[in-house]
Design an enzyme around this catalytic site. Structure first.
Site: not given
Ligand code: GLU
Ligand code: ZN
Length: 300
Positions: A239-241
């Site tokens: 994920s981007k996170q």
């Protein structure tokens, strides 16, 4: 017939699918995998494939990310039908759905803050029955009545939630004035005539709330197919996170060739340097959702 399609009262309609990214950054491998699978599922059914940009939460939206996502899809020959829909332009539709729920007496104002709810595993109905409306900033919650909602997912099988025990009354309009994701997605999927929602398994637990909203708003329930998500060696979803890198746009054919085995294909070596559109067409022709399995695919 697979159970999800039997469960849907939309199964006689021509197939309409969609991909609904949140523009919080460029697509990474995990989101491209989801886009590709939903595209193949739609096209293999001879159906439409639509794009919706879930930019409800402007604070989390990154300028330019929506355009970057669309450019990436085009690079990979994942061409959609019609114009992309932006949730940020559809507030009036969400508002009118909320008004319908409100007119049915299904909503109440909630002034609880995150802080005074931390001790509860689910919302305990603290503001139920309080006089409405309040001048303070407030969220709107949907009244639940102990429903047990079972979703027959095309890949994950039966998934149930007991609203009393696991969810409680849930937010449809946030206290910061933004409609909740569940409400927006239900309104948009209904209006677009989506017959099957194909998305990552991380959203499976959102589905019973969305089904409850569909029932309250008198919308049909689409079929659901929740895909495995790509995870790293530690089992963490890309994920981007967690810093997943944007997909490399330089050699889309090569990247697609490497993604196809994750969808159960064994592409022949002649295709290893084929252009993206050839690979996508080859995959549409050979697509079989029965080759997908499980909740996670580990990538090296
Ligand atoms: N925008 C959501 C996300 O990127 C997906 C919404 C959906 O497919 O229902 O997580
Ligand atoms: Zn409350």
């Amino acid at each position: 017939m697979d159970p999800a399609r039997k469960a849907s009262n939309a199964h006689d309609l021509p197939y309409r699918g969609r991909f609904a990214p949140s523009p919080t950054g460029p697509l990474h491998l995990g989101s491209l995998f989801t886009a590709l699978a939903s595209y193949l599922q739609a096209r293999a059914h001879g159906g439409a494939w639509l794009i919706r940009i879930d930019d409800v939460d402007c604070a989390r939206s990154v300028p330019g990310a929506a355009d970057a996502i669309l450019t990436t899809l085009e690079r990979f020959s994942l061409f959609w039908d019609g114009a992309a829909v932006y949730q940020s332009q559809r507030t009036a539709h969400y508002q009118s759905a909320v008004e319908r729920l409100s007119a049915q007496g299904r909503l109440y104002a909630c002034t609880c803050t995150r802080k005074n709810l931390v001790q509860w595993p689910r919302y305990p109905g603290l503001c139920r029955g309080r006089p409405n409306p309040t001048a303070m900033p407030h969220a709107l919650r949907l009244i639940t009545e102990g429903e047990v909602v079972t979703v027959l997912d095309g890949l994950q099988g039966a998934y149930s939630q007991d609203f009393d025990r696991e969810v409680g009354d849930f937010i449809v309009w946030r206290s910061d004035g933004i409609h909740a994701y569940h409400l927006a997605t239900v309104v948009d999927d209904a209006e677009a005539g989506i017959t099957e929602v194909v998305r990552g398994v991380d959203l499976l637990e959102s589905t019973p709330r969305q089904v409850l909203l569909q029932r309250a708003l008198n919308f049909h329930t689409p079929a659901y197919l929740h895909l495995p998500v790509l995870v790293d060696k530690a089992g963490i979803k890309l994920s981007k996170q967690t810093g997943a890198a944007p997909v490399d746009l330089r050699k889309p054919g090569e990247l697609l060739y490497s993604l196809l085995p994750l969808l159960g294909f064994s592409p022949p070596s002649e295709l290893s340097d084929a252009p993206a559109d050839d690979l996508v067409n080859w995959a549409v022709a050979g697509w079989d959702q029965g080759r997908l399995h499980g909740k996670a695919i580990e990538i090296g």
